[in-house]
Motif scaffolding. Structure first.
Motif, short mmCIF file in Angstrom:
data_model
loop_
_atom_site.label_atom_id
_atom_site.label_comp_id
_atom_site.label_asym_id
_atom_site.label_seq_id
_atom_site.Cartn_x
_atom_site.Cartn_y
_atom_site.Cartn_z
N ARG A 156 45.82 47.15 20.71
CA ARG A 156 46.23 45.99 21.51
C ARG A 156 46.21 46.30 23.00
O ARG A 156 45.78 45.46 23.80
N ASP A 157 46.68 47.46 23.39
CA ASP A 157 46.73 47.80 24.82
C ASP A 157 45.32 47.86 25.42
O ASP A 157 45.10 47.42 26.56
N ASP A 158 44.38 48.40 24.68
CA ASP A 158 43.01 48.52 25.19
C ASP A 158 42.36 47.14 25.33
O ASP A 158 41.66 46.88 26.32
N VAL A 159 42.58 46.27 24.35
CA VAL A 159 42.01 44.93 24.40
C VAL A 159 42.65 44.13 25.54
O VAL A 159 41.98 43.41 26.28
N ARG A 160 43.97 44.27 25.71
CA ARG A 160 44.65 43.62 26.84
C ARG A 160 44.04 44.04 28.16
O ARG A 160 43.77 43.21 29.03
N ASP A 161 43.81 45.35 28.31
CA ASP A 161 43.24 45.85 29.57
C ASP A 161 41.83 45.30 29.81
O ASP A 161 41.43 45.07 30.96
N GLN A 162 41.08 45.06 28.73
CA GLN A 162 39.75 44.47 28.89
C GLN A 162 39.86 43.07 29.51
O GLN A 162 39.10 42.71 30.41
N TYR A 163 40.80 42.28 29.01
CA TYR A 163 40.98 40.93 29.55
C TYR A 163 41.45 40.98 31.00
O TYR A 163 40.92 40.26 31.86
N LEU A 164 42.43 41.82 31.29
CA LEU A 164 42.96 41.86 32.65
C LEU A 164 41.90 42.37 33.63
O LEU A 164 41.82 41.89 34.77
N THR A 165 41.09 43.32 33.20
CA THR A 165 40.00 43.81 34.05
C THR A 165 39.00 42.69 34.32
O THR A 165 38.50 42.53 35.45
N THR A 166 38.71 41.88 33.31
CA THR A 166 37.80 40.75 33.48
C THR A 166 38.39 39.72 34.42
O THR A 166 37.68 39.19 35.30
N TYR A 167 39.67 39.41 34.26
CA TYR A 167 40.32 38.46 35.17
C TYR A 167 40.17 38.91 36.62
O TYR A 167 39.79 38.13 37.50
N ARG A 168 40.48 40.17 36.86
CA ARG A 168 40.45 40.68 38.24
C ARG A 168 39.03 40.72 38.78
O ARG A 168 38.81 40.43 39.97
N ALA A 169 38.08 41.05 37.93
CA ALA A 169 36.69 41.07 38.38
C ALA A 169 36.21 39.68 38.77
O ALA A 169 35.51 39.51 39.77
N LEU A 170 36.62 38.67 38.02
CA LEU A 170 36.24 37.30 38.33
C LEU A 170 36.91 36.84 39.62
O LEU A 170 36.29 36.14 40.44
N GLN A 171 38.17 37.22 39.79
CA GLN A 171 38.87 36.86 41.03
C GLN A 171 38.20 37.51 42.24
O GLN A 171 38.01 36.90 43.28
N GLU A 172 37.82 38.79 42.06
CA GLU A 172 37.20 39.51 43.18
C GLU A 172 35.86 38.90 43.53
O GLU A 172 35.54 38.72 44.71
N SER A 173 35.07 38.52 42.50
CA SER A 173 33.76 37.94 42.78
C SER A 173 33.88 36.55 43.40
O SER A 173 32.96 36.07 44.06
N SER A 174 35.06 35.90 43.21
CA SER A 174 35.29 34.59 43.81
C SER A 174 35.95 34.70 45.16
O SER A 174 36.30 33.68 45.78
N GLY A 175 36.19 35.94 45.63
CA GLY A 175 36.81 36.15 46.93
C GLY A 175 38.30 35.93 46.95
O GLY A 175 38.89 35.67 48.00
N LEU A 176 38.95 36.01 45.77
CA LEU A 176 40.39 35.76 45.68
C LEU A 176 41.21 37.03 45.73
O LEU A 176 42.44 36.97 45.74
N LEU A 177 40.55 38.18 45.74
CA LEU A 177 41.29 39.45 45.84
C LEU A 177 40.83 40.21 47.07
O LEU A 177 39.66 40.12 47.46
#
Length: 353
Positions: free
Chosen positions: A332-353
């Motif tokens: 569960r922890d590894d799968v959670r980290d996959q989602y959170l990493t994806t969220y942050r990558a999308l935010q960064e590519s949108s200029g939100l981070l």
């Protein structure tokens, strides 16, 4: 991080694989300390539009799932008013996809689409266009990724994230009594348990025992088939079992057989493999189960009852295990980290981070 989850229907409305997957995701994100808001049809009593449960806020944009027109009409403004950091939507029903996409555009945040594939939407212009418009498409297996690419989705925009399992829970559960072969699934039209029963019948002159976990409309038919094949004295039909009971059974079993014709992700099989079982898969074009055993020396892929019987015999030469750390990355922890990493990558590519 504030996450807006969009799904007209939840597991509180209908217990499906898609809805269970979404519940698991929001629980993982919540447990990581993030703020989760679910836009859905109301499933609670009373006239209040919001409902807080287990540190998740549910927003009832329609009185029930039949009122999907109302849900779709209210969704874009509701998302924008919340001010989320990301919008994470389920693929069902297709009518909510465009509204969720508009909501993300109004809120100026990334739009992630969860396409589990358990109930694949019909291909149509609007659905396909919205699917391609998502900033990221998350699927549970390469099988579903293939279906998405056939809809015109760019492969670079697809991410495969498996269903998670609780590795610590599997490791700490006491094994049940030893059994040679185990099968676990709802016994409905897609179960295809007859393949396993016919394979076991090929071995009736050998010494073996088997357990079938699960209930459903075809259980009596399968019990009669086992009797007709004269192997019913060596098969236990255990019916519905709790997760704890299933894990204990897997840890006591030597082989897990997966013969279902349709399976977008074999979660029970994954638990069994982590619990030390040898995996035997009957290949089907609409099943992703073979993906878990490819290139693995404790996994067999078969295409007939005869091959399945031979695989069971060959598996008998392999060591009995009660845990296999090969599958630790599905925790569960590894799968959670996959989602959170994806969220942050999308935010960064949108200029939100």
């Amino acid at each position: 991080m504030r996450v807006a989850v969009v799904s007209l229907e939840t597991v509180d409305h209908r217990d499906t694989e898609t809805n269970r997957r979404l519940r698991t995701i929001l629980e993982l994100v919540r447990d990581a300390g993030h703020e989760v808001h679910v836009f859905c049809a109301q499933f609670w009593d009373g006239e209040h539009r919001t409902f807080d449960r287990d540190d998740v806020t549910y927003h009832g944009l329609a009185p029930d799932t039949e009122a999907w027109h109302s849900f779709v009409a209210r969704l874009p403004i509701a998302i924008a008013s919340l001010g989320p950091d990301i919008v994470h939507a389920s693929e069902r029903p297709p009518s909510q996809l465009l509204a969720a996409s508009w909501g993300a555009t109004l809120a100026r945040v990334p739009f992630l689409l969860e396409w589990y594939g358990d109930d694949v939407p019909e291909s149509d212009g609007w659905t396909d266009w919205t699917t391609r418009r998502a900033d990221r498409l998350v699927v549970p297996s390469e099988l579903v990724a293939t279906w998405a690419r056939e809809r015109g989705v760019d492969g670079d925009g697809i991410e495969v994230v498996p269903n998670p399992i609780d590795i610590d829970r599997i490791r700490s559960t006491e094994p049940d009594e030893e059994v040679d072969v185990i099968y676990a699934r709802r016994l409905d039209d897609g179960a295809n348990l007859e393949s396993l029963l016919l394979g076991l019948a090929e071995l009736r002159d050998r010494d073996w025992s088997a357990t079938v976990i699960g209930d459903g409309p075809r259980r009596e038919e399968y019990e009669r088939l086992a009797s007709d094949l004269r192997i019913d004295d060596r098969i236990t039909f255990a019916g519905e079992c709790s997760l704890e009971e299933r894990i204990a059974a897997y840890r006591g079993a030597h082989v897990f057989a997966q013969t279902a014709e349709h399976c977008v992700f074999p979660t029970e099989m994954l638990r069994a493999l982590a619990a030390g079982c040898v995996g035997i898969i009957e290949y089907h074009v609409d099943s992703s189960a073979h993906e878990l055993v490819e290139g693995w020396d404790r996994g067999f892929r078969t295409t007939s009852e005869e091959e399945l019987a031979d695989a069971i015999l060959e598996a008998g030469d392999l060591e009995r295990l009660t845990f296999d750390d090969r599958f630790a990355d599905y925790d569960r922890d590894d799968v959670r980290d996959q989602y959170l990493t994806t969220y942050r990558a999308l935010q960064e590519s949108s200029g939100l981070l």
